[in-house]
Motif scaffolding. Structure first.
Motif, PDB file in Angstrom:
ATOM      1  N   LEU A   1     -88.505  -4.071  -4.306  1.00  0.00           N
ATOM      2  CA  LEU A   1     -88.012  -5.248  -5.032  1.00  0.00           C
ATOM      3  C   LEU A   1     -87.755  -4.918  -6.501  1.00  0.00           C
ATOM      4  N   GLY A   2     -88.626  -4.111  -7.087  1.00  0.00           N
ATOM      5  CA  GLY A   2     -88.422  -3.706  -8.474  1.00  0.00           C
ATOM      6  C   GLY A   2     -87.142  -2.903  -8.646  1.00  0.00           C
ATOM      7  N   ALA A   3     -86.842  -2.029  -7.669  1.00  0.00           N
ATOM      8  CA  ALA A   3     -85.602  -1.251  -7.722  1.00  0.00           C
ATOM      9  C   ALA A   3     -84.386  -2.173  -7.604  1.00  0.00           C
ATOM     10  N   GLN A   4     -84.476  -3.221  -6.776  1.00  0.00           N
ATOM     11  CA  GLN A   4     -83.370  -4.174  -6.654  1.00  0.00           C
ATOM     12  C   GLN A   4     -83.177  -4.969  -7.935  1.00  0.00           C
ATOM     13  N   LEU A   5     -84.269  -5.345  -8.586  1.00  0.00           N
ATOM     14  CA  LEU A   5     -84.150  -6.041  -9.867  1.00  0.00           C
ATOM     15  C   LEU A   5     -83.395  -5.187 -10.873  1.00  0.00           C
ATOM     16  N   TRP A   6     -83.697  -3.916 -10.907  1.00  0.00           N
ATOM     17  CA  TRP A   6     -83.025  -3.008 -11.837  1.00  0.00           C
ATOM     18  C   TRP A   6     -81.554  -2.832 -11.460  1.00  0.00           C
ATOM     19  N   GLN A   7     -81.271  -2.719 -10.150  1.00  0.00           N
ATOM     20  CA  GLN A   7     -79.910  -2.473  -9.698  1.00  0.00           C
ATOM     21  C   GLN A   7     -79.013  -3.684  -9.876  1.00  0.00           C
ATOM     22  N   TYR A   8     -79.546  -4.879  -9.604  1.00  0.00           N
ATOM     23  CA  TYR A   8     -78.723  -6.080  -9.626  1.00  0.00           C
ATOM     24  C   TYR A   8     -78.896  -6.895 -10.903  1.00  0.00           C
ATOM     25  N   TRP A   9     -79.478  -6.328 -11.923  1.00  0.00           N
ATOM     26  CA  TRP A   9     -79.776  -7.079 -13.138  1.00  0.00           C
ATOM     27  C   TRP A   9     -78.481  -7.608 -13.775  1.00  0.00           C
ATOM     28  N   GLY A  10     -78.440  -8.923 -14.020  1.00  0.00           N
ATOM     29  CA  GLY A  10     -77.298  -9.527 -14.692  1.00  0.00           C
ATOM     30  C   GLY A  10     -76.160  -9.919 -13.786  1.00  0.00           C
TER      31      GLY A  10
ATOM     32  N   GLN B   1     -83.162 -16.363  -8.673  1.00  0.00           N
ATOM     33  CA  GLN B   1     -84.218 -16.846  -9.549  1.00  0.00           C
ATOM     34  C   GLN B   1     -85.505 -16.020  -9.423  1.00  0.00           C
ATOM     35  N   LEU B   2     -85.421 -14.848  -8.801  1.00  0.00           N
ATOM     36  CA  LEU B   2     -86.605 -13.999  -8.645  1.00  0.00           C
ATOM     37  C   LEU B   2     -87.093 -13.527 -10.016  1.00  0.00           C
ATOM     38  N   SER B   3     -88.403 -13.679 -10.249  1.00  0.00           N
ATOM     39  CA  SER B   3     -88.986 -13.351 -11.551  1.00  0.00           C
ATOM     40  C   SER B   3     -89.318 -11.863 -11.644  1.00  0.00           C
ATOM     41  N   ALA B   4     -88.758 -11.201 -12.648  1.00  0.00           N
ATOM     42  CA  ALA B   4     -89.058  -9.786 -12.876  1.00  0.00           C
ATOM     43  C   ALA B   4     -90.521  -9.597 -13.267  1.00  0.00           C
ATOM     44  N   PHE B   5     -91.062 -10.534 -14.050  1.00  0.00           N
ATOM     45  CA  PHE B   5     -92.464 -10.438 -14.468  1.00  0.00           C
ATOM     46  C   PHE B   5     -93.391 -10.443 -13.263  1.00  0.00           C
ATOM     47  N   ALA B   6     -93.114 -11.318 -12.299  1.00  0.00           N
ATOM     48  CA  ALA B   6     -93.972 -11.417 -11.112  1.00  0.00           C
ATOM     49  C   ALA B   6     -93.931 -10.131 -10.298  1.00  0.00           C
ATOM     50  N   VAL B   7     -92.730  -9.575 -10.109  1.00  0.00           N
ATOM     51  CA  VAL B   7     -92.592  -8.363  -9.295  1.00  0.00           C
ATOM     52  C   VAL B   7     -93.285  -7.177  -9.973  1.00  0.00           C
ATOM     53  N   LEU B   8     -93.041  -6.993 -11.259  1.00  0.00           N
ATOM     54  CA  LEU B   8     -93.649  -5.867 -11.975  1.00  0.00           C
ATOM     55  C   LEU B   8     -95.169  -6.020 -12.051  1.00  0.00           C
ATOM     56  N   SER B   9     -95.641  -7.246 -12.190  1.00  0.00           N
ATOM     57  CA  SER B   9     -97.085  -7.479 -12.208  1.00  0.00           C
ATOM     58  C   SER B   9     -97.712  -7.136 -10.865  1.00  0.00           C
ATOM     59  N   GLN B  10     -97.008  -7.436  -9.783  1.00  0.00           N
ATOM     60  CA  GLN B  10     -97.521  -7.111  -8.463  1.00  0.00           C
ATOM     61  C   GLN B  10     -97.567  -5.606  -8.244  1.00  0.00           C
TER      62      GLN B  10
ATOM     63  N   LEU C   1     -89.175 -20.736 -13.811  1.00  0.00           N
ATOM     64  CA  LEU C   1     -87.763 -20.477 -13.539  1.00  0.00           C
ATOM     65  C   LEU C   1     -87.189 -21.494 -12.560  1.00  0.00           C
ATOM     66  N   ILE C   2     -87.965 -21.809 -11.514  1.00  0.00           N
ATOM     67  CA  ILE C   2     -87.490 -22.749 -10.502  1.00  0.00           C
ATOM     68  C   ILE C   2     -87.367 -24.153 -11.085  1.00  0.00           C
ATOM     69  N   THR C   3     -88.402 -24.600 -11.795  1.00  0.00           N
ATOM     70  CA  THR C   3     -88.401 -25.973 -12.297  1.00  0.00           C
ATOM     71  C   THR C   3     -87.353 -26.173 -13.390  1.00  0.00           C
ATOM     72  N   ARG C   4     -87.146 -25.183 -14.238  1.00  0.00           N
ATOM     73  CA  ARG C   4     -86.140 -25.326 -15.290  1.00  0.00           C
ATOM     74  C   ARG C   4     -84.723 -25.327 -14.731  1.00  0.00           C
ATOM     75  N   ALA C   5     -84.475 -24.471 -13.738  1.00  0.00           N
ATOM     76  CA  ALA C   5     -83.140 -24.402 -13.141  1.00  0.00           C
ATOM     77  C   ALA C   5     -82.915 -25.499 -12.111  1.00  0.00           C
ATOM     78  N   GLN C   6     -84.006 -26.201 -11.710  1.00  0.00           N
ATOM     79  CA  GLN C   6     -83.911 -27.204 -10.639  1.00  0.00           C
ATOM     80  C   GLN C   6     -83.294 -26.583  -9.394  1.00  0.00           C
ATOM     81  N   SER C   7     -83.626 -25.315  -9.169  1.00  0.00           N
ATOM     82  CA  SER C   7     -83.043 -24.584  -8.045  1.00  0.00           C
ATOM     83  C   SER C   7     -83.963 -23.427  -7.672  1.00  0.00           C
ATOM     84  N   ALA C   8     -84.021 -23.149  -6.363  1.00  0.00           N
ATOM     85  CA  ALA C   8     -84.767 -21.983  -5.865  1.00  0.00           C
ATOM     86  C   ALA C   8     -83.802 -20.974  -5.276  1.00  0.00           C
ATOM     87  N   ARG C   9     -82.567 -20.964  -5.772  1.00  0.00           N
ATOM     88  CA  ARG C   9     -81.543 -20.063  -5.261  1.00  0.00           C
ATOM     89  C   ARG C   9     -81.989 -18.614  -5.384  1.00  0.00           C
ATOM     90  N   GLY C  10     -81.804 -17.871  -4.308  1.00  0.00           N
ATOM     91  CA  GLY C  10     -82.183 -16.459  -4.301  1.00  0.00           C
ATOM     92  C   GLY C  10     -83.574 -16.190  -3.778  1.00  0.00           C
TER      93      GLY C  10
END
Length: 303
Positions: free
Chosen positions: A233-242, A190-199, A66-75
């Motif tokens: 963090l998972g709850a925030q991903l769900w709340q702020y999705w999109g 740019q926070l990854s949902a996959f990473a958070v849910l995996s953790q 996500l970071i390398t494709r967007a060329q950004s670490a925003r968020g």
């Protein structure tokens, strides 16, 4: 059936013994004793441990992409990743030097490596820093990580146990900056949902494997706290999705402002289009008077 299980090929037998031990292999595989609760729990723990190690080897890869494709670490919060990397590294060295089974801590090796890479990417993609400063900061961070690993490898075990105790506040403070940044921005960037849910899944499984195979309260407490914070963090991903980031970098806002100004300038420079009137809309214009006609004015005859 036991006549088959007791005569399995040597490579299957050796692999089974290396995973669950000779006692449990004999009980569960060769004798098919499904009533051996102790060995069943141990085998489940081993299976979960191996799965977590394999999952940990790719857990942060989507975040890196996500970071390398967007060329950004925003968020993403740099302090959060630094503290989380320290926590992973201490747990890794503590388990290794205490000779715990690799299946109980192996994912920390891969997570530490991936977190180091993400930390360096955050530094390199800092929005308001000069290129020279970014490179210098990345080099300093790499050297600091190397010195930290060397120091933890040489300190006595009692000091390393104290450092393992510090992973509890490290885990807390590693997530709080990210949680706070998400709340302020009302976005996870740019926070990854996959990473958070995996953790979340990994910490849950680790509580079981630690209780079954290690029984170390320090390690278990660290995983319990990490589970709670990852659930937030998972709850925030769900709340702020999109949602878009409300705290986008100033440079991005300035670019957007300039683009809008350019559009408005272009629109002002182009004259408004006025269509020609139709033939029936045109007013009749009398011809000028002519001396040859005796100065007689033209008049339109009305029927």
């Amino acid at each position: 059936m036991t006549s088959i299980t007791r005569n399995l090929p040597w490579f299957i037998r050796d692999l089974g013994i290396s995973i669950v031990g000779k006692e449990c292999y004999t009980s569960l595989i060769e004798n098919l004793d499904i009533g051996d609760v102790k060995c069943i729990k141990y085998s489940i723990s081993k299976g979960l441990g191996i799965g977590i190690v394999l999952g940990g080897s790719i857990m942060k890869v989507p975040q890196i992409l996500l970071i390398t494709r967007a060329q950004s670490a925003r968020g993403l919060s740099l302090p959060a990743y630094i503290l989380e990397t320290l926590s992973y590294a201490i747990t890794l060295l503590y388990a290794y030097r205490n000779e715990f089974p690799f299946s109980t801590y192996g994912e920390n090796l891969f997570l530490t490596i991936q977190n180091i890479l993400i930390t360096l990417l955050i530094i390199l993609y800092a929005p308001r820093a000069a290129a020279a400063d970014k490179t210098a900061n990345a080099v300093i961070a790499s050297l600091a990580i190397l010195v930290f690993f060397l120091a933890c490898s040489l300190v006595p075990l009692p000091i390393l146990a104290f450092l393992q105790l510090t992973t509890l506040p490290l885990s807390l403070f590693s997530k709080l900056p990210q949680i706070s940044q998400n709340y302020r921005a009302q976005s996870t960037g740019q926070l990854s949902a996959f990473a958070v849910l995996s953790q979340v899944a990994g910490c849950t499984a680790r509580l079981f494997t630690t209780a079954t195979e290690v029984g170390d309260s320090l390690v278990a407490a660290g995983f319990a706290l990490a589970l709670v914070l990852n659930l937030v963090l998972g709850a925030q991903l769900w709340q702020y999705w999109g949602r878009d980031d409300l705290e986008a970098p100033a440079a991005e806002k300035e670019k957007l402002k300039e683009a809008r100004a350019a559009v408005n300038t272009t629109a002002a420079a182009v004259p408004a289009y006025k269509p020609e009137p139709a033939a029936w809309q045109r007013a009749a214009t009398p011809p000028p008077s002519s001396p040859s006609l005796g100065g007689r004015k033209w008049a339109r005859k009305v029927d």
